[in-house]
Write a protein that holds these residues in place. Sequence first.
Motif, PDB file in Angstrom:
ATOM      1  N   CYS A   9      -9.131  10.554   5.954  1.00 37.49           N
ATOM      2  CA  CYS A   9      -9.667   9.669   4.898  1.00 37.49           C
ATOM      3  C   CYS A   9      -9.961  10.404   3.582  1.00 37.49           C
ATOM      4  O   CYS A   9      -9.619   9.884   2.522  1.00 37.49           O
ATOM      5  N   CYS A  45      -3.645   2.730   2.426  1.00 37.17           N
ATOM      6  CA  CYS A  45      -4.359   3.347   3.548  1.00 37.17           C
ATOM      7  C   CYS A  45      -3.456   4.375   4.236  1.00 37.17           C
ATOM      8  O   CYS A  45      -2.309   4.083   4.540  1.00 37.17           O
ATOM      9  N   LYS A  46      -4.010   5.571   4.454  1.00 30.97           N
ATOM     10  CA  LYS A  46      -3.214   6.640   5.078  1.00 30.97           C
ATOM     11  C   LYS A  46      -3.437   6.750   6.582  1.00 30.97           C
ATOM     12  O   LYS A  46      -2.903   7.671   7.219  1.00 30.97           O
ATOM     13  N   CYS A  47      -4.237   5.863   7.144  1.00 32.70           N
ATOM     14  CA  CYS A  47      -4.592   5.982   8.566  1.00 32.70           C
ATOM     15  C   CYS A  47      -3.387   6.144   9.487  1.00 32.70           C
ATOM     16  O   CYS A  47      -3.454   6.900  10.452  1.00 32.70           O
ATOM     17  N   PHE A  63      -9.785   0.440   7.654  1.00 28.45           N
ATOM     18  CA  PHE A  63     -11.040   0.344   8.402  1.00 28.45           C
ATOM     19  C   PHE A  63     -12.258   0.469   7.473  1.00 28.45           C
ATOM     20  O   PHE A  63     -13.309  -0.097   7.751  1.00 28.45           O
ATOM     21  N   CYS A  64     -12.074   1.183   6.360  1.00 26.61           N
ATOM     22  CA  CYS A  64     -13.207   1.396   5.437  1.00 26.61           C
ATOM     23  C   CYS A  64     -13.589   0.121   4.692  1.00 26.61           C
ATOM     24  O   CYS A  64     -14.711  -0.022   4.226  1.00 26.61           O
TER      25      CYS A  64
HETATM   26  S1  SF4 Z   1      -9.706   3.960   6.323  1.00 27.41           S
HETATM   27 FE1  SF4 Z   1      -9.900   3.793   4.132  1.00 27.41          FE
HETATM   28  S2  SF4 Z   1     -10.186   5.872   3.335  1.00 27.41           S
HETATM   29 FE2  SF4 Z   1      -9.412   6.015   5.452  1.00 27.41          FE
HETATM   30  S3  SF4 Z   1      -7.203   6.256   5.197  1.00 27.41           S
HETATM   31 FE3  SF4 Z   1      -7.623   4.042   5.495  1.00 27.41          FE
HETATM   32  S4  SF4 Z   1      -7.899   3.201   3.401  1.00 27.41           S
HETATM   33 FE4  SF4 Z   1      -7.993   5.441   3.284  1.00 27.41          FE
END
Ligand code: SF4
Length: 81
Positions: A9, A45-47, A63-64
């Motif tokens: 994140c 999002c890079k998740c 998720f954030c």
């Molecule tokens: S949860 Fe939010 S901060 Fe984490 S990678 Fe996904 S978008 Fe980015």
Amino acid sequence: MARKDYCICPTCPTYRECAEKADDRCFCTIGKSREGCISDESPGCKCHQCVVYQDVGFQKEFFCTRGTEQQQRVLSVLEMR
Ligand code: SF4
Ligand code: SF4
């Protein structure tokens, strides 16, 4: 290592300084960022690039801003009714 140590994140363009100050990340586990710290999803999002994500087999993202995988699943079920 804990999930937090694998979490990418902080390298995500959507991640914000207010979350860094609060030492918050790993939103797949803790849910939405505190006090709406992160709200703009447009940077993406890079998740899906995260080992935790692949290990657990998550399917949701952001998720954030949207809450944990489980919270998002409950919401999508409710929306389908
Ligand atoms: S949860 Fe939010 S901060 Fe984490 S990678 Fe996904 S978008 Fe980015
Ligand atoms: S899946 Fe996303 S929120 Fe969860 S540890 Fe990985 S980068 Fe962080």
